[in-house]
Motif scaffolding. Sequence first.
Motif, PDB file in Angstrom:
ATOM      1  N   VAL A  18       0.854  -1.309  -0.016  1.00 45.20           N
ATOM      2  CA  VAL A  18       0.069  -0.245  -0.134  1.00 45.20           C
ATOM      3  C   VAL A  18       0.584   1.274   0.078  1.00 45.20           C
ATOM      4  N   ARG A  19       0.561   2.227  -0.659  1.00 51.17           N
ATOM      5  CA  ARG A  19       1.487   3.525  -0.955  1.00 51.17           C
ATOM      6  C   ARG A  19       0.745   4.494  -0.354  1.00 51.17           C
ATOM      7  N   ALA A  59     -10.822   3.482  -5.939  1.00 47.14           N
ATOM      8  CA  ALA A  59     -10.196   3.690  -7.333  1.00 47.14           C
ATOM      9  C   ALA A  59      -8.908   2.801  -7.334  1.00 47.14           C
ATOM     10  N   GLN A  60      -8.150   3.258  -6.266  1.00 49.60           N
ATOM     11  CA  GLN A  60      -6.697   2.509  -6.757  1.00 49.60           C
ATOM     12  C   GLN A  60      -6.862   1.115  -6.583  1.00 49.60           C
ATOM     13  N   SER A  61      -7.774   0.617  -5.835  1.00 48.68           N
ATOM     14  CA  SER A  61      -8.108  -0.805  -5.721  1.00 48.68           C
ATOM     15  C   SER A  61      -8.453  -1.454  -7.048  1.00 48.68           C
ATOM     16  N   THR A  66      -5.377  -4.607  -6.210  1.00 43.52           N
ATOM     17  CA  THR A  66      -4.908  -4.933  -4.869  1.00 43.52           C
ATOM     18  C   THR A  66      -5.488  -3.887  -3.930  1.00 43.52           C
ATOM     19  N   LEU A  67      -5.109  -3.933  -2.626  1.00 41.67           N
ATOM     20  CA  LEU A  67      -5.930  -3.312  -1.712  1.00 41.67           C
ATOM     21  C   LEU A  67      -5.753  -1.755  -1.441  1.00 41.67           C
ATOM     22  N   GLY A  68      -7.139  -1.282  -1.312  1.00 39.49           N
ATOM     23  CA  GLY A  68      -7.168   0.197  -1.246  1.00 39.49           C
ATOM     24  C   GLY A  68      -7.346   0.683   0.291  1.00 39.49           C
ATOM     25  N   VAL A  69      -7.058   1.695   0.771  1.00 37.81           N
ATOM     26  CA  VAL A  69      -6.962   1.974   2.219  1.00 37.81           C
ATOM     27  C   VAL A  69      -7.517   3.217   2.371  1.00 37.81           C
ATOM     28  N   ALA A 148     -10.912  -9.504   2.700  1.00 33.98           N
ATOM     29  CA  ALA A 148     -11.157  -8.097   1.607  1.00 33.98           C
ATOM     30  C   ALA A 148     -10.675  -8.677   0.226  1.00 33.98           C
ATOM     31  N   LEU A 149      -9.524  -9.313   0.238  1.00 32.04           N
ATOM     32  CA  LEU A 149      -8.808  -9.580  -0.892  1.00 32.04           C
ATOM     33  C   LEU A 149      -9.516 -10.898  -1.502  1.00 32.04           C
TER      34      LEU A 149
END
Length: 587
Positions: A18-19, A59-61, A66-69, A148-149
């Motif tokens: 996660v970034r 949107a990122q997910s 991958t996972l958005g936070v 979640a994934l």
Amino acid sequence: MARTVAHVIVDALSDLGVRQVFGVVGDALNPLTDAIRTTEDLEWVGCRHEEAAAFAASAQSQLSGTLGVCMGTVGPGSVHLLNGLYDAAKSHTPVLAIAGQVPLAELGSDYFQEVDNDALFSDVAVFRATITSPEQLPQMLETAVRTALGRKGVAVLTVPGDLGERELSGDRPARFSLNAPLSRPDESAVRQAAETLDSAERITLLVGRGARAARDDVLALADRLAAPMVLTLKAKEGFEGEANQFQVGQTGLIGNPAAASALEDADTLLLLGTDFPYRDWYPQGKTVIQVDSEAIHIGRRVPVDIGLVGDTGATVRDLLRHLSTPAPGAQGARDRSHLEKARQHFGRWHEGQLRLADPAHDKGLIGRIRSSLDNRTQDIRPEALAAAVNRLAADDAVFTSDTGMATVWLSRFVEMRHERRLIGSYNLGSMANAMPQALGAQCLNREQQVVAFCGDGGLSMLLGDLMTLKTHQLPVKLIVFNNRRLGMVKLEQEQAGLPEFGTVLDNPDFAAVATAMGITGIRVSDPAELEKAVRHAFDSPGPVLLDVLTNPDEIAVPAKPTVEQGWGFAVAKVKEIVRSHGDTGSH
């Protein structure tokens, strides 16, 4: 060295890749945001509204897989996450929401701002839990993320305000190893489906987002079956472009008559990776085969004769192996007249749409007649705006669109060619999604062009997060279809025979608002200046808001217009004229 609850969570998210974390700071989140502050690989993106934060994470997910936070503090801060989280849930994309909570000792006491998060998120989340002891970590975090994934949904982890700073007795790192299973349908069902397809005369494919990863296999199947391919909106990405000689666009309210005819003319429909929800747009009396990875999707929109539950790519490859229909060009290969008829119909419709989108259209005889009826003030046609963006945007641009007419114009005039990406609130249908989704998309890659098709109603609903674009210098290009209306609602009212009511928007000069916020603002009202303005928006560095005054009376004719819709529209227009005259006479 012992670590705190906050650092265990933040370090685990960083290790997971996660970034960015999106949210609004608050007291219950202070230990977590401070841990983010001291973590080199994780960026805190402070938004002006938690709903925007959740849309950005979703949107990122969707773009990364991958996972958005996102995060919301205690009480209202968590409540505000809900709409964006519903969008993630309905889009079947993994998002982790970390929600603040009152101190542990005050749980259940109706404390200031206390909200029962486990109850609040019960409908939207596939996992929800409140941490009540440091010893529950990292296992509870692992379970939340894996759920979640694995289930492609929302997980909500609630952290009381006084728990984040507590230390764990152990120091085991979080582990998130998870491999997605590859499922295949039963062999006998595949054989039955292949036999049915072999015996069919005219086959049409309805292709959805679930088939995007299997693009080459789906194109091979369409070729083998000589089948036109109707796309859902979310399948535009991956299946549009000159390389696909089978697609005939979308069906439904935003669709075109060629797609509707391709479905009606078929004797057999093959649904691939789609849960297209609009029952009225499925033709009746057809043999239907459906391929979907989720058993619950089989037959819930249209009666299905053969259901194949499995990964789309694997299932299509199995079908290709079982088909006895020869490859194109071989003796006994399938007749291609159904495909050719659909493609020619689509080509004629597409050429007509491009003529409508020509900025010079209204200067010709037909255009002048048309303008005298629906565009007397010579506003810019929204078709022309969408077509100009399509011509000038990058081939790898990410597009987002607000629900409503902005999506209609994107659907018809923006081609998802080459490496273009597309996301929107296409399952939840929320307003105000395009700008915050573009925010999240741009954070993934600040060098990639991100274009948001914004309705004026949607943009103004979360207008404050323009400042988030400015603060983080995210070079999103906001294309505002400023028709001073809730356009889709207006059209729905008129098709039902109702006069327009409650849809008129008293808008500011959005370009001036953007300029006041430190964002490049461009306003254009002259059709002759449109191309220059769009080019200027794309050439300008940093975030840009292009405010385009578009025709509020533009009509998007559905794929199969009905007599009832036409009559309703005529009645509505008469009512509007009478009301307008009455209003004039009363002053």
